[in-house]
Scaffold this motif. Structure first.
Motif, PDB file in Angstrom:
ATOM      1  N   SER A   8       0.846  -1.194   0.000  1.00 56.40           N
ATOM      2  CA  SER A   8       0.000   0.000   0.000  1.00 56.40           C
ATOM      3  C   SER A   8       0.878   1.238   0.000  1.00 56.40           C
ATOM      4  N   ALA A   9       0.543   2.237  -0.825  1.00 54.46           N
ATOM      5  CA  ALA A   9       1.341   3.450  -0.916  1.00 54.46           C
ATOM      6  C   ALA A   9       1.149   4.283   0.334  1.00 54.46           C
ATOM      7  N   ARG A  10       2.209   4.942   0.754  1.00 53.82           N
ATOM      8  CA  ARG A  10       2.111   5.877   1.858  1.00 53.82           C
ATOM      9  C   ARG A  10       3.148   6.973   1.641  1.00 53.82           C
ATOM     10  N   THR A  11       2.959   8.100   2.273  1.00 50.77           N
ATOM     11  CA  THR A  11       3.918   9.183   2.162  1.00 50.77           C
ATOM     12  C   THR A  11       4.411   9.548   3.535  1.00 50.77           C
ATOM     13  N   ALA A  12       5.593  10.156   3.577  1.00 56.11           N
ATOM     14  CA  ALA A  12       6.165  10.602   4.834  1.00 56.11           C
ATOM     15  C   ALA A  12       7.183  11.686   4.536  1.00 56.11           C
ATOM     16  N   SER A  13       7.395  12.595   5.461  1.00 60.69           N
ATOM     17  CA  SER A  13       8.437  13.589   5.299  1.00 60.69           C
ATOM     18  C   SER A  13       9.778  12.933   5.540  1.00 60.69           C
ATOM     19  N   ALA A  14      10.846  13.604   5.085  1.00 61.39           N
ATOM     20  CA  ALA A  14      12.179  13.045   5.267  1.00 61.39           C
ATOM     21  C   ALA A  14      12.489  12.834   6.739  1.00 61.39           C
ATOM     22  N   LEU A  15      12.007  13.721   7.592  1.00 65.08           N
ATOM     23  CA  LEU A  15      12.278  13.596   9.009  1.00 65.08           C
ATOM     24  C   LEU A  15      11.562  12.415   9.636  1.00 65.08           C
ATOM     25  N   LEU A  16      10.513  11.916   8.969  1.00 69.28           N
ATOM     26  CA  LEU A  16       9.729  10.828   9.524  1.00 69.28           C
ATOM     27  C   LEU A  16      10.075   9.477   8.914  1.00 69.28           C
ATOM     28  N   LEU A  17      11.094   9.449   8.056  1.00 64.31           N
ATOM     29  CA  LEU A  17      11.428   8.183   7.417  1.00 64.31           C
ATOM     30  C   LEU A  17      11.856   7.130   8.428  1.00 64.31           C
ATOM     31  N   ALA A  18      12.628   7.550   9.423  1.00 65.91           N
ATOM     32  CA  ALA A  18      13.052   6.575  10.431  1.00 65.91           C
ATOM     33  C   ALA A  18      11.861   6.030  11.197  1.00 65.91           C
ATOM     34  N   THR A  19      10.871   6.890  11.462  1.00 60.47           N
ATOM     35  CA  THR A  19       9.656   6.428  12.124  1.00 60.47           C
ATOM     36  C   THR A  19       8.913   5.432  11.253  1.00 60.47           C
ATOM     37  N   ILE A 107      19.843   7.895   3.400  1.00 59.32           N
ATOM     38  CA  ILE A 107      18.470   8.399   3.419  1.00 59.32           C
ATOM     39  C   ILE A 107      17.948   8.457   4.849  1.00 59.32           C
ATOM     40  N   THR A 108      18.085   7.376   5.574  1.00 55.44           N
ATOM     41  CA  THR A 108      17.651   7.322   6.966  1.00 55.44           C
ATOM     42  C   THR A 108      18.269   6.094   7.611  1.00 55.44           C
ATOM     43  N   GLN A 109      18.217   6.030   8.941  1.00 55.99           N
ATOM     44  CA  GLN A 109      18.718   4.860   9.650  1.00 55.99           C
ATOM     45  C   GLN A 109      18.048   4.780  11.010  1.00 55.99           C
ATOM     46  N   SER A 110      18.133   3.610  11.622  1.00 59.60           N
ATOM     47  CA  SER A 110      17.587   3.408  12.956  1.00 59.60           C
ATOM     48  C   SER A 110      18.500   4.065  13.987  1.00 59.60           C
ATOM     49  N   SER A 111      18.172   3.910  15.255  1.00 52.05           N
ATOM     50  CA  SER A 111      18.827   4.713  16.290  1.00 52.05           C
ATOM     51  C   SER A 111      20.270   4.307  16.583  1.00 52.05           C
ATOM     52  N   VAL A 152      10.560  -1.121   0.492  1.00 53.65           N
ATOM     53  CA  VAL A 152      10.759  -0.778   1.900  1.00 53.65           C
ATOM     54  C   VAL A 152       9.539  -0.099   2.492  1.00 53.65           C
ATOM     55  N   PHE A 153       8.989   0.906   1.775  1.00 50.75           N
ATOM     56  CA  PHE A 153       7.928   1.742   2.337  1.00 50.75           C
ATOM     57  C   PHE A 153       6.541   1.436   1.785  1.00 50.75           C
ATOM     58  N   GLY A 154       6.445   0.548   0.822  1.00 46.08           N
ATOM     59  CA  GLY A 154       5.141   0.201   0.274  1.00 46.08           C
ATOM     60  C   GLY A 154       4.683   1.104  -0.840  1.00 46.08           C
ATOM     61  N   GLY A 155       5.491   2.079  -1.241  1.00 50.64           N
ATOM     62  CA  GLY A 155       5.116   3.022  -2.282  1.00 50.64           C
ATOM     63  C   GLY A 155       6.067   4.195  -2.271  1.00 50.64           C
ATOM     64  N   PRO A 156       5.773   5.247  -3.016  1.00 54.15           N
ATOM     65  CA  PRO A 156       6.651   6.421  -3.009  1.00 54.15           C
ATOM     66  C   PRO A 156       6.592   7.152  -1.677  1.00 54.15           C
ATOM     67  N   VAL A 157       7.658   7.884  -1.386  1.00 48.89           N
ATOM     68  CA  VAL A 157       7.680   8.766  -0.215  1.00 48.89           C
ATOM     69  C   VAL A 157       7.760  10.176  -0.772  1.00 48.89           C
ATOM     70  N   ASP A 158       6.603  10.702  -1.151  1.00 47.05           N
ATOM     71  CA  ASP A 158       6.531  11.934  -1.932  1.00 47.05           C
ATOM     72  C   ASP A 158       7.194  13.116  -1.233  1.00 47.05           C
ATOM     73  N   GLU A 159       6.944  13.258   0.064  1.00 43.08           N
ATOM     74  CA  GLU A 159       7.446  14.431   0.772  1.00 43.08           C
ATOM     75  C   GLU A 159       8.955  14.415   0.920  1.00 43.08           C
ATOM     76  N   GLU A 164       8.698   5.424  -6.084  1.00 42.65           N
ATOM     77  CA  GLU A 164       8.558   4.017  -5.723  1.00 42.65           C
ATOM     78  C   GLU A 164       9.659   3.156  -6.324  1.00 42.65           C
ATOM     79  N   ALA A 165      10.091   3.487  -7.549  1.00 43.30           N
ATOM     80  CA  ALA A 165      11.081   2.653  -8.243  1.00 43.30           C
ATOM     81  C   ALA A 165      12.520   3.037  -7.934  1.00 43.30           C
ATOM     82  N   ASP A 166      12.731   4.058  -7.115  1.00 44.05           N
ATOM     83  CA  ASP A 166      14.104   4.471  -6.809  1.00 44.05           C
ATOM     84  C   ASP A 166      14.854   3.324  -6.127  1.00 44.05           C
ATOM     85  N   PRO A 167      16.043   2.985  -6.616  1.00 48.45           N
ATOM     86  CA  PRO A 167      16.787   1.883  -5.997  1.00 48.45           C
ATOM     87  C   PRO A 167      17.427   2.306  -4.678  1.00 48.45           C
TER      88      PRO A 167
END
Length: 328
Positions: A8-19, A107-111, A152-159, A164-167
């Protein structure tokens, strides 16, 4: 029980990617099998081009040729761990870093912080590339995976400007693995104890008898595991369902959230991170791999005025608990 749709597609801001990486993507579990492990994400030559340095459990320094693409997800071991191989359905704690496979940028990482909870997934679950990649990994290993943002995210992360196809390239550190459900030997029931049956996925169904609740604490082992006994103060990884005896209704369930939890097994009267006194008393001494039912009278539950809104004052609580492991 419902699980997050895998694609399922979802969006998130760059700051919320880790979340988003840490989201509720632990799916229903199945018993750990004894057959040879078959990975969901196969080994591949492109993933083998990824190298990483730095201490295990710390944010790695990662290098790979760019752009690095693969038609389907691939994996490759960077440093083999000495722990057990992870079977489908096991619960896994890990850290991960996600990089653009075009630019090589993080792009992002865990803690990577011992003071914070790691990411947790069910190995092999059809929810995202993270969960799928963990099947057949070994505890203590570091490995690389190639895939796409959609994997990874189920779709594009527009924000964040990610299509979606970005490697992408992921580097995992596998810190711990636990059972997915109780796996021990079934035991006989006991008089006055609610009956429990489980689905093939391990989800318990509880039948509370039409009688007055017991006035004393009762704990009974339904499935006896052969793992380590819980000691007071241990941080135990659990699946549980909590019910009210009087109404025969569920007030809380980790199974419904599809996410096992970690609790300190001590009374919250002695440890602020602990649980209600009756639950601590019912679980101390129980072994990993067991399923235990605990009937808790009101005086061993929440103090007056401190119970959650879902638990009326004076309630007798019933917990069915699968003991999946002990942290550390």
């Amino acid at each position: 029980m419902t699980a997050t749709p895998r694609r399922s597609a979802r969006t998130a801001s760059a700051l919320l990617l880790a979340t988003a990486l840490a989201g509720s993507l632990v799916a229903c579990t199945s018993p750990v099998g004894s057959d040879a492990c078959v990975p969901v994400v196969p080994e591949g030559a492109n993933a083998a081009l990824v190298s990483a340095s730095g201490a295990f459990g710390s944010a790695p320094t990662v290098d790979f040729p760019t752009p690095l693409r693969s038609e389907t997800p691939q994996s490759a071991v960077i440093d083999a761990g000495e722990g057990d191989e992870i079977a489908a359905g096991q619960i896994v704690d890990f850290q991960v870093s996600l990089f653009s496979a075009v630019s090589g940028d993080l792009i992002t990482q865990s803690s990577y912080d011992d003071a914070q909870a790691p990411l947790r997934r069910t190995a092999g679950a059809d929810v995202d590339l993270l969960a799928e990649s963990l099947q057949c990994a070994t505890v203590g290993s570091r490995f690389a995976v190639t895939g796409t943002v959609g994997d990874v995210f189920g779709g594009p992360v527009d924000e964040a400007g990610l299509a979606e196809a970005d490697p992408v390239v992921l580097v995992f550190d596998v810190q711990a693995a636990y059972l997915g459900r109780a796996t021990g030997t079934p035991q006989l029931g006991a008089s006055g104890i609610p009956a429990v049956v489980t689905t093939p996925d391990g989800i318990p169904g509880v039948t509370i008898p039409d009688e007055e609740p017991p006035t004393e604490l009762r704990a009974h082992t339904l499935v006896r595991g052969d793992g380590t006994p819980i000691a007071e103060g241990d941080r135990a990884v659990l699946h549980y369902t909590g019910l009210l005896w009087d109404t025969k209704t569920i007030f809380d369930s980790s199974w419904e959230r599809a996410a096992p939890v970690t609790f300190t097994i001590a009374s919250f009267e002695d440890d602020p991170n602990g649980v209600v006194p009756g639950l601590a008393a019912g679980l101390i001494g129980a072994t990993v791999g067991s399923q235990v039912i605990v009937v808790i009278p009101p005086e061993l539950g929440y103090p007056e005025g401190q119970s959650p809104a879902t638990i009326p004052a004076g309630s007798t609580m019933v917990f069915v608990v699968d003991i999946l492991g002990i942290e550390g």
